[in-house]
Write an enzyme that holds these catalytic residues in place. Sequence first.
Site, short mmCIF file in Angstrom:
data_model
loop_
_atom_site.label_atom_id
_atom_site.label_comp_id
_atom_site.label_asym_id
_atom_site.label_seq_id
_atom_site.Cartn_x
_atom_site.Cartn_y
_atom_site.Cartn_z
N SER A 90 -3.74 -7.87 4.07
CA SER A 90 -2.90 -6.72 4.40
C SER A 90 -2.56 -6.76 5.87
CB SER A 90 -3.62 -5.41 4.06
OG SER A 90 -2.98 -4.30 4.66
N TYR A 116 -11.22 -0.25 4.18
CA TYR A 116 -10.14 -1.08 3.63
C TYR A 116 -9.75 -2.18 4.63
CZ TYR A 116 -5.48 -2.43 2.06
OH TYR A 116 -4.37 -3.15 1.66
#
Length: 233
Positions: A90, A116
């Site tokens: 990401s 995350y």
Amino acid sequence: MTSSSTSHTCGRERSIRHLDLADLASVREFAGGWSGDLDVLINNAGVMAVPYGKTADGFETHMAVNHFGPFLLTNLLLPHLTGRVVTVSSGLSRRGRLRLDDLNWEHRRYSEMGAYAQSKLANLLFTQELQRRLTESGSAVRAVAAHPGVARTGIDRHYGGVQALALRALYPVIAQKKAEYGALPILFAATEDIPGNAYVGPGGRKGERPKLERRRDDADARELWEISARLTS
């Protein structure tokens, strides 16, 4: 949330098999049932900004689903691989702070987005160390990474607060807003002739032209690998 259906084709035959990346027993069962060559493995399933929780194996949810599960899966399937491993990270990996002494958030205040981001940074370091080991062994298999940019896929459904509201308000105008464009860097990484440890992200105004991005060079990659191997053994 933590399950994925994995499909593969052999000629005209297609099969779908259950795989729960939050459960190492499920990962081992899936890998143990695999036979034959595997051209490309895409580690794409993941979770984002979920509340604090632990899996049956004692891992924090983000690290379990986004890193430990794919780490074990890849290593178990490696003898079958003939082409490449694509691990989906990401853009938020750049915000990741890797705590090798506390990967499962047991000794610090929990942050959904921090967890995350750490797991997505782990994806890049895993790719780097996997490629180093493949090269060292003389394997022709390549390990690469990709990220989809900002794409409206629903993975952010657990994301809350002011930042989440601002992000969703901007969806109509931000560049990489279509799920199809988010898939392009992953497809590019899986099919184009790019070097090992390459990192592919969206390019162009709408994200329609994938591009290579800067790769990380981090000494933590080897240590993360060793810790991950011990915890998933």
